[in-house]
Motif scaffolding. Structure first.
Motif, PDB file in Angstrom:
ATOM      1  N   ASP A   1       7.345  12.405   0.591  1.00  0.00           N
ATOM      2  CA  ASP A   1       8.388  11.386   0.610  1.00  0.00           C
ATOM      3  C   ASP A   1       7.749  10.028   0.897  1.00  0.00           C
ATOM      4  O   ASP A   1       7.071   9.864   1.908  1.00  0.00           O
ATOM      5  N   PRO A   2       7.944   9.035   0.014  1.00  0.00           N
ATOM      6  CA  PRO A   2       7.296   7.730   0.220  1.00  0.00           C
ATOM      7  C   PRO A   2       7.788   7.056   1.501  1.00  0.00           C
ATOM      8  O   PRO A   2       8.976   7.113   1.827  1.00  0.00           O
ATOM      9  N   LYS A   3       6.885   6.396   2.197  1.00  0.00           N
ATOM     10  CA  LYS A   3       7.255   5.711   3.439  1.00  0.00           C
ATOM     11  C   LYS A   3       7.810   4.320   3.171  1.00  0.00           C
ATOM     12  O   LYS A   3       8.436   3.731   4.041  1.00  0.00           O
ATOM     13  N   GLN A   4       7.572   3.802   1.978  1.00  0.00           N
ATOM     14  CA  GLN A   4       7.944   2.413   1.715  1.00  0.00           C
ATOM     15  C   GLN A   4       8.260   2.213   0.242  1.00  0.00           C
ATOM     16  O   GLN A   4       7.610   2.786  -0.637  1.00  0.00           O
ATOM     17  N   ARG A   5       9.297   1.421  -0.021  1.00  0.00           N
ATOM     18  CA  ARG A   5       9.645   1.020  -1.383  1.00  0.00           C
ATOM     19  C   ARG A   5      10.133  -0.421  -1.338  1.00  0.00           C
ATOM     20  O   ARG A   5      11.146  -0.727  -0.711  1.00  0.00           O
ATOM     21  N   LYS A   6       9.414  -1.300  -2.004  1.00  0.00           N
ATOM     22  CA  LYS A   6       9.838  -2.686  -2.111  1.00  0.00           C
ATOM     23  C   LYS A   6       9.249  -3.272  -3.389  1.00  0.00           C
ATOM     24  O   LYS A   6       8.035  -3.412  -3.512  1.00  0.00           O
ATOM     25  N   PRO A   7      10.094  -3.621  -4.359  1.00  0.00           N
ATOM     26  CA  PRO A   7       9.555  -4.122  -5.619  1.00  0.00           C
ATOM     27  C   PRO A   7       9.157  -5.590  -5.555  1.00  0.00           C
ATOM     28  O   PRO A   7       9.832  -6.406  -4.922  1.00  0.00           O
TER      29      PRO A   7
END
Length: 317
Positions: A277-283
């Motif tokens: 599970d990714p710890k971070q998502r910010k485009p």
């Protein structure tokens, strides 16, 4: 093939959450819309209000099988995007991404259509950089439980650019970040729908890990506008281009937003973090700003209010 001077547009996965909103918007713009779906993870109720429109046609079909149609544009959205669905049949998920891309690309070559691939922020895996820009190649586990989706979408991007180079095909590759809004499935396992449904039912909100992991949520209307602007952009603009909302929020912050807006007194329950599970998502959406003049306009609070109201009605709360 044209309809009253407008385009004939194929939307694969058109009965899904995102696809149904896209079909509706394309009809508003005056196009003829062919909605193709096998209903593995979608619902006919999503497009029920479109069925009587004479410019709308529903085709029950699986993109892993070839199909012969006459179209001007193709939006290839077909693939379950929820971990609940894509992990249920991981082999079919990979086939949908890879064989589906090949079949739609072959259709585009035959008809001379331009074609847009709905790729994903999962291309970046569990990223080592933030925000994620299109130049980042990602950090993906090729053999994990999420790999059927992550690597399937990565292979799809490869195919799109190889078809562009080999067949001079006009392509558009959009990397879609977390999107939410009305018509999300209440049991699809995605965090916004999970939290809202749990809050409305008075159940504990399930947070995985310690809740410090982040996501960036884009309301579906903004995302659909971005896809259409991308499709209508100059031929030289092919992507990949990130589409999403750069407003980053932790899962714990999201629980507070949902509880406040829903008026729920539910508590928060912590569970183990799922594998990969990714710890971070910010485009990083500077390319979308520059090339498409696009940026999201709906705030998280506004979007959550509309989504909560949808679930109140859909679930009779």
């Amino acid at each position: 093939m044209r309809f009253n001077g407008n385009k004939v547009v194929l939307v694969t996965g058109g009965a899904g959450f995102l696809g149904s909103h896209l079909c509706g918007k394309l009809l508003e713009l005056g196009h003829e819309v062919l909605c193709l779906d096998n209903f593995y993870s979608s619902s006919k109720s999503n497009i029920e209000e479109l069925l009587d429109n004479p410019r709308f046609e529903l085709i029950r079909h699986d993109v892993t099988q070839p199909i012969h149609l006459e179209v001007n544009e193709i939006y290839n959205l077909a693939c379950p995007a929820s971990p609940v669905y894509y992990q249920k049949d991981p082999v079919q998920t990979t086939k949908t991404s890879v064989l589906g891309a090949i079949n739609m690309l072959d259709l585009a070559v035959r008809t001379g259509s331009k074609i847009l691939q709905a790729s994903t922020s999962e291309i970046y895996g569990d990223p080592e950089v933030s925000p994620q820009s299109e130049t980042y190649w990602g950090r993906v586990n090729p053999i994990g439980i999420r790999s059927c989706y992550d690597e399937g979408k990565r292979a799809s991007e490869t195919l799109f650019f190889d078809y562009k180079r080999q067949h001079q095909l006009e392509i558009k590759v959009a990397r879609i970040f977390n999107t939410y809004g009305p018509r999300m499935h209440p049991n699809d396992g995605r965090v916004v729908s999970n939290f809202i449904v749990q809050a409305l039912r008075g159940e504990d909100l399930t947070v995985y890990g310690d809740g410090s992991q982040t996501r960036s949520f884009c309301f579906v209307d903004d995302l659909v506008d971005g896809l259409i602007q991308f499709m209508e952009s100059n031929e030289s603009i092919c992507g990949p281009i990130n589409l999403g909302n750069p407003q980053e929020i932790t899962m714990l912050e999201l629980t507070r937003e949902v509880l406040q807006l829903s008026g729920s007194s539910s508590k928060v329950k912590f569970l183990p973090l799922p594998e990969d599970d990714p710890k971070q998502r910010k485009p990083d959406i500077s390319e979308a700003n520059l090339s498409l003049n696009w940026a999201p306009s709906v705030s998280l609070a506004q979007g959550l209010e509309k989504t909560i109201q949808y679930f109140r009605t859909a679930l009779n709360f």
